[in-house]
Structure formats: structure tokens, C-alpha cells
Motif scaffolding. Structure first.
Motif, PDB file in Angstrom:
ATOM      1  N   GLU A  47     -59.747  37.693  11.167  1.00 51.99           N
ATOM      2  CA  GLU A  47     -59.732  36.277  11.515  1.00 51.99           C
ATOM      3  C   GLU A  47     -58.809  35.511  10.575  1.00 51.99           C
ATOM      4  O   GLU A  47     -58.034  34.652  11.007  1.00 51.99           O
ATOM      5  CB  GLU A  47     -61.148  35.695  11.462  1.00 51.99           C
ATOM      6  N   LYS A  51     -55.496  33.490  11.900  1.00 51.19           N
ATOM      7  CA  LYS A  51     -55.501  32.027  11.758  1.00 51.19           C
ATOM      8  C   LYS A  51     -54.348  31.550  10.876  1.00 51.19           C
ATOM      9  O   LYS A  51     -53.799  30.482  11.109  1.00 51.19           O
ATOM     10  CB  LYS A  51     -56.837  31.527  11.202  1.00 51.19           C
ATOM     11  N   LYS A  56     -53.657  25.967  15.541  1.00 48.23           N
ATOM     12  CA  LYS A  56     -54.945  25.725  16.210  1.00 48.23           C
ATOM     13  C   LYS A  56     -54.731  25.325  17.663  1.00 48.23           C
ATOM     14  O   LYS A  56     -55.626  25.427  18.483  1.00 48.23           O
ATOM     15  CB  LYS A  56     -55.757  24.675  15.459  1.00 48.23           C
ATOM     16  N   GLN A  68     -54.736  32.154  26.918  1.00 46.52           N
ATOM     17  CA  GLN A  68     -55.790  32.033  25.909  1.00 46.52           C
ATOM     18  C   GLN A  68     -55.418  30.971  24.882  1.00 46.52           C
ATOM     19  O   GLN A  68     -54.243  30.759  24.598  1.00 46.52           O
ATOM     20  CB  GLN A  68     -55.984  33.369  25.175  1.00 46.52           C
ATOM     21  N   ASP A  69     -56.459  30.360  24.302  1.00 47.84           N
ATOM     22  CA  ASP A  69     -56.235  29.480  23.156  1.00 47.84           C
ATOM     23  C   ASP A  69     -56.425  30.316  21.890  1.00 47.84           C
ATOM     24  O   ASP A  69     -56.690  31.521  21.964  1.00 47.84           O
ATOM     25  CB  ASP A  69     -57.161  28.260  23.193  1.00 47.84           C
ATOM     26  N   GLN A  70     -56.285  29.691  20.740  1.00 46.11           N
ATOM     27  CA  GLN A  70     -56.380  30.425  19.479  1.00 46.11           C
ATOM     28  C   GLN A  70     -57.731  31.133  19.328  1.00 46.11           C
ATOM     29  O   GLN A  70     -57.790  32.297  18.931  1.00 46.11           O
ATOM     30  CB  GLN A  70     -56.148  29.489  18.291  1.00 46.11           C
ATOM     31  N   THR A  71     -58.806  30.451  19.662  1.00 46.21           N
ATOM     32  CA  THR A  71     -60.143  31.025  19.490  1.00 46.21           C
ATOM     33  C   THR A  71     -60.329  32.284  20.326  1.00 46.21           C
ATOM     34  O   THR A  71     -60.788  33.322  19.822  1.00 46.21           O
ATOM     35  CB  THR A  71     -61.225  29.986  19.859  1.00 46.21           C
ATOM     36  N   GLU A  75     -60.698  36.187  19.123  1.00 41.18           N
ATOM     37  CA  GLU A  75     -61.940  36.864  19.526  1.00 41.18           C
ATOM     38  C   GLU A  75     -61.657  38.182  20.242  1.00 41.18           C
ATOM     39  O   GLU A  75     -62.288  39.199  19.957  1.00 41.18           O
ATOM     40  CB  GLU A  75     -62.732  35.926  20.443  1.00 41.18           C
TER      41      GLU A  75
END
Length: 147
Positions: A47, A51, A56, A68-71, A75
Motif C-alpha cells: 500500500e 500510494k 489520490k 479503477q480509482d486509486q483505492t 486493493e
């Protein structure tokens, strides 16, 4: 006197162009280093390293059309749904325009997504932005290469 002045101006312009070229070259090197760090992070994701490389506001597009977004991007890598065993970037080009860099390459990889092994070769376009002195990935779009 006019000849000396003109010669001085030409010399100064020459040095100015070299300084600008060197700055762009340094920025291209910095972006290339971030791209290589991303390649390594995709193979051995944490992670923290993901990051540190991504915004973000990341928009991460797959050749299948999935976005997809960053989260979600992080994941899927951490839970093994997206699992890169090896990755090679081929035919890479980097274009720096101010605080934005466009990177294009072909990605050749061996994956083990959700335990299923396969080899892939796709085209990639990455968009990096310099934020607070650091290049971060803000967008990625993969696409199928012509046969």
C-alpha cells in the motif's frame, strides 16, 4: 560594435537552449525513474509504495474497459486479483510538457490474476503530473495492440 553585440546574443541564446534541454532531460530521467518504480511496485505491491507513486485522483484504465480509482487499483493488487509475476516495458517514450509527462510503452507481462496464469502484451499510456515536486501517476490507459 554591433557585430560583437550580435555574437554575444547568439552565445547567450545557445547557452539558454542547452539549459532548457538539460532541464527537460532531467525531468525525463525523473519520470523514467518513477515509471521503473511503478513497474517494481506492480510486481511487489505494498500500500505504501503504490500510494507514494499515484495520485489520490488516479484514473486507472484496463484494456478490457474496466476503470479503477486509486483505492480499487491498490486493493486489487494487494488481494491478488491483479498479480504481476514479471513485467517488461518495451519501446518506451517520454514526453514532458511543463508539469505533465506522457509515457507510452508496450507492457509484456506474465500474470497470475486470481491464481490463473497467462502472458499478456498490451499498449499503455501513462500520464504523470508533478505535484509538490514529485511525479505522481494521475492516469493510465491500457489498450489492445493491433494483431
Amino acid at each position: 560594435m554591433k557585430k560583437y553585440f550580435l555574437l554575444l546574443v547568439l552565445v547567450l541564446i545557445s547557452f539558454s537552449n542547452r539549459a532548457q534541454t538539460k532541464t527537460v532531460s532531467n525531468e525525463e530521467t525523473a519520470v523514467a525513474n518513477q515509471v521503473e518504480a511503478l513497474r517494481k511496485a506492480l510486481i511487489d505491491p505494498t500500500e505504501a509504495n503504490l500510494k507514494a507513486l499515484t495520485s489520490k485522483d488516479l484514473s486507472y484504465g484496463h484494456s478490457s474497459g474496466v476503470l479503477q480509482d486509486q483505492t480499487v487499483f491498490i486493493e486489487k493488487l494487494l488481494n491478488g486479483e491483479s498479480d504481476f509475476v514479471t513485467i517488461e516495458f518495451q519501446n518506451q517514450s517520454i514526453q514532458v510538457i511543463g508539469d505533465v509527462a506522457i509515457v507510452r510503452h508496450n507492457l509484456a507481462a506474465h500474470t497470475k490474476d486470481s491464481g490463473v496464469e497467462k502472458d499478456i502484451k498490451i499498449g499503455i499510456m501513462l500520464v504523470w503530473q508533478k505535484q509538490k515536486g514529485k511525479w505522481l501517476l494521475v492516469a493510465r490507459q491500457a489498450y489492445k495492440l493491433p494483431v
